[in-house]
Design a protein around this motif. Sequence first.
Motif, PDB file in Angstrom:
ATOM      1  N   MET A   1       0.832  -1.192   0.000  1.00 51.55           N
ATOM      2  CA  MET A   1       0.000   0.000   0.000  1.00 51.55           C
ATOM      3  C   MET A   1       0.874   1.252   0.000  1.00 51.55           C
ATOM      4  SD  MET A   1      -2.804   1.355   2.809  1.00 51.55           S
ATOM      5  CE  MET A   1      -1.862   1.034   4.260  1.00 51.55           C
ATOM      6  N   TYR A   2       1.860   1.321   0.877  1.00 56.91           N
ATOM      7  CA  TYR A   2       2.686   2.525   0.969  1.00 56.91           C
ATOM      8  C   TYR A   2       3.626   2.675  -0.216  1.00 56.91           C
ATOM      9  CZ  TYR A   2       0.903   2.847   5.749  1.00 56.91           C
ATOM     10  OH  TYR A   2       0.094   2.951   6.847  1.00 56.91           O
ATOM     11  N   GLN A   3       4.055   1.574  -0.823  1.00 53.17           N
ATOM     12  CA  GLN A   3       4.951   1.663  -1.976  1.00 53.17           C
ATOM     13  C   GLN A   3       4.296   2.421  -3.123  1.00 53.17           C
ATOM     14  OE1 GLN A   3       8.161   1.032  -2.168  1.00 53.17           O
ATOM     15  NE2 GLN A   3       8.077   0.455  -0.015  1.00 53.17           N
ATOM     16  N   GLU A   4       3.008   2.200  -3.314  1.00 54.83           N
ATOM     17  CA  GLU A   4       2.264   2.899  -4.362  1.00 54.83           C
ATOM     18  C   GLU A   4       2.235   4.402  -4.087  1.00 54.83           C
ATOM     19  OE1 GLU A   4      -2.349   3.068  -5.771  1.00 54.83           O
ATOM     20  OE2 GLU A   4      -1.533   1.085  -5.316  1.00 54.83           O
ATOM     21  N   VAL A   5       2.046   4.777  -2.851  1.00 57.73           N
ATOM     22  CA  VAL A   5       2.023   6.197  -2.473  1.00 57.73           C
ATOM     23  C   VAL A   5       3.402   6.818  -2.637  1.00 57.73           C
ATOM     24  CG1 VAL A   5       1.604   7.825  -0.574  1.00 57.73           C
ATOM     25  CG2 VAL A   5       0.093   5.880  -0.895  1.00 57.73           C
ATOM     26  N   ILE A   6       4.439   6.094  -2.251  1.00 58.59           N
ATOM     27  CA  ILE A   6       5.813   6.594  -2.417  1.00 58.59           C
ATOM     28  C   ILE A   6       6.087   6.870  -3.890  1.00 58.59           C
ATOM     29  CG2 ILE A   6       8.259   5.959  -2.255  1.00 58.59           C
ATOM     30  CD1 ILE A   6       7.456   4.368   0.326  1.00 58.59           C
ATOM     31  N   ARG A   7       5.700   5.952  -4.761  1.00 61.74           N
ATOM     32  CA  ARG A   7       5.907   6.154  -6.201  1.00 61.74           C
ATOM     33  C   ARG A   7       5.121   7.357  -6.715  1.00 61.74           C
ATOM     34  NH1 ARG A   7       6.006   0.523  -6.033  1.00 61.74           N
ATOM     35  NH2 ARG A   7       3.809   0.319  -6.559  1.00 61.74           N
TER      36      ARG A   7
ATOM     37  N   PRO B   1      -3.996   8.798  13.210  1.00 61.03           N
ATOM     38  CA  PRO B   1      -4.273   7.680  12.306  1.00 61.03           C
ATOM     39  C   PRO B   1      -2.997   6.951  11.882  1.00 61.03           C
ATOM     40  CG  PRO B   1      -5.169   9.747  11.450  1.00 61.03           C
ATOM     41  CD  PRO B   1      -4.409  10.082  12.665  1.00 61.03           C
ATOM     42  N   LYS B   2      -3.135   5.670  11.682  1.00 55.01           N
ATOM     43  CA  LYS B   2      -1.997   4.801  11.360  1.00 55.01           C
ATOM     44  C   LYS B   2      -1.214   5.284  10.137  1.00 55.01           C
ATOM     45  CE  LYS B   2      -1.042  -0.008  10.175  1.00 55.01           C
ATOM     46  NZ  LYS B   2      -1.653  -1.305   9.894  1.00 55.01           N
ATOM     47  N   SER B   3      -1.898   5.589   9.040  1.00 56.51           N
ATOM     48  CA  SER B   3      -1.175   5.981   7.830  1.00 56.51           C
ATOM     49  C   SER B   3      -0.587   7.386   7.950  1.00 56.51           C
ATOM     50  CB  SER B   3      -2.052   5.862   6.572  1.00 56.51           C
ATOM     51  OG  SER B   3      -3.184   6.693   6.629  1.00 56.51           O
ATOM     52  N   TYR B   4      -1.191   8.246   8.750  1.00 59.14           N
ATOM     53  CA  TYR B   4      -0.610   9.565   9.001  1.00 59.14           C
ATOM     54  C   TYR B   4       0.674   9.409   9.804  1.00 59.14           C
ATOM     55  CZ  TYR B   4      -0.280  14.468  10.527  1.00 59.14           C
ATOM     56  OH  TYR B   4       0.142  15.753  10.778  1.00 59.14           O
ATOM     57  N   LYS B   5       0.705   8.500  10.768  1.00 57.34           N
ATOM     58  CA  LYS B   5       1.932   8.248  11.538  1.00 57.34           C
ATOM     59  C   LYS B   5       3.039   7.728  10.618  1.00 57.34           C
ATOM     60  CE  LYS B   5      -0.253   6.016  15.015  1.00 57.34           C
ATOM     61  NZ  LYS B   5      -0.450   5.371  16.341  1.00 57.34           N
ATOM     62  N   TRP B   6       2.687   6.852   9.686  1.00 59.31           N
ATOM     63  CA  TRP B   6       3.665   6.371   8.712  1.00 59.31           C
ATOM     64  C   TRP B   6       4.233   7.550   7.934  1.00 59.31           C
ATOM     65  CZ3 TRP B   6       3.319   7.132   3.462  1.00 59.31           C
ATOM     66  CH2 TRP B   6       4.333   6.547   2.704  1.00 59.31           C
ATOM     67  N   TRP B   7       3.357   8.445   7.465  1.00 56.49           N
ATOM     68  CA  TRP B   7       3.788   9.609   6.692  1.00 56.49           C
ATOM     69  C   TRP B   7       4.669  10.535   7.532  1.00 56.49           C
ATOM     70  CZ3 TRP B   7       2.465  14.874   7.126  1.00 56.49           C
ATOM     71  CH2 TRP B   7       2.839  15.669   6.047  1.00 56.49           C
ATOM     72  N   LEU B   8       4.291  10.745   8.795  1.00 52.21           N
ATOM     73  CA  LEU B   8       5.115  11.580   9.678  1.00 52.21           C
ATOM     74  C   LEU B   8       6.512  10.988   9.845  1.00 52.21           C
ATOM     75  CD1 LEU B   8       2.588  12.489  12.521  1.00 52.21           C
ATOM     76  CD2 LEU B   8       3.588  14.079  10.849  1.00 52.21           C
ATOM     77  N   LEU B   9       6.588   9.694  10.074  1.00 53.40           N
ATOM     78  CA  LEU B   9       7.887   9.027  10.246  1.00 53.40           C
ATOM     79  C   LEU B   9       8.753   9.126   8.991  1.00 53.40           C
ATOM     80  CD1 LEU B   9       6.780   5.801  12.141  1.00 53.40           C
ATOM     81  CD2 LEU B   9       8.340   7.563  13.027  1.00 53.40           C
ATOM     82  N   ASN B  10       8.123   9.110   7.824  1.00 53.64           N
ATOM     83  CA  ASN B  10       8.867   9.077   6.573  1.00 53.64           C
ATOM     84  C   ASN B  10       9.045  10.427   5.887  1.00 53.64           C
ATOM     85  OD1 ASN B  10       9.568   6.164   5.829  1.00 53.64           O
ATOM     86  ND2 ASN B  10       7.510   6.045   6.672  1.00 53.64           N
ATOM     87  N   TYR B  11       8.119  11.350   6.109  1.00 51.09           N
ATOM     88  CA  TYR B  11       8.189  12.657   5.439  1.00 51.09           C
ATOM     89  C   TYR B  11       8.130  13.824   6.434  1.00 51.09           C
ATOM     90  CZ  TYR B  11       7.492   9.994   1.166  1.00 51.09           C
ATOM     91  OH  TYR B  11       7.632   9.096   0.145  1.00 51.09           O
TER      92      TYR B  11
END
Length: 147
Positions: free
Chosen positions: A1-7, A40-50
């Motif tokens: 799921m996140y790989q698609e967003v990264i691309r 939210p889970k995906s927002y935390k992922w985004w915070l950690l990465n961006y």
Amino acid sequence: MYQEVIRLIERAGVAFPPLGNGVSQDAIENAETVLGFALPKSYKWWLLNYGGGQIQADIVYGLDEDGMGRPDLIELAHMNEQDGLYGRERIVFCMGNAENFVFDTENLDKNGEYAILLHEISGGEEIPYAASFVEFLQRRITEVCRA
């Protein structure tokens, strides 16, 4: 799921820091404590990465962990609450020219995601926009950047 967003982020040339230059887990946990609810889970992922950034003119709020004056979700939430604009049930995380995007903190799903609402500033109307933060990123980047 996140790989698609990264691309998608890379392809669209979105103004986010390079992947892997986000904020720390401690900063996220502090934000959750200060705000009084889990992010939210995906927002935390985004915070950690961006950690923060922009989609064209839309400011996507992150956390100003190092005090450099970056757009900060906690600061925005406090200002909105003090001004009587939004309470804890609606947390603005992205501001555009004529709309805000908010986490609907009254509606947490089984995957740890809040529904995303588009709040049209002029009319005051709230419109369902996405089921999660990552879905918001996919839709907004595609709409705004024509990616």
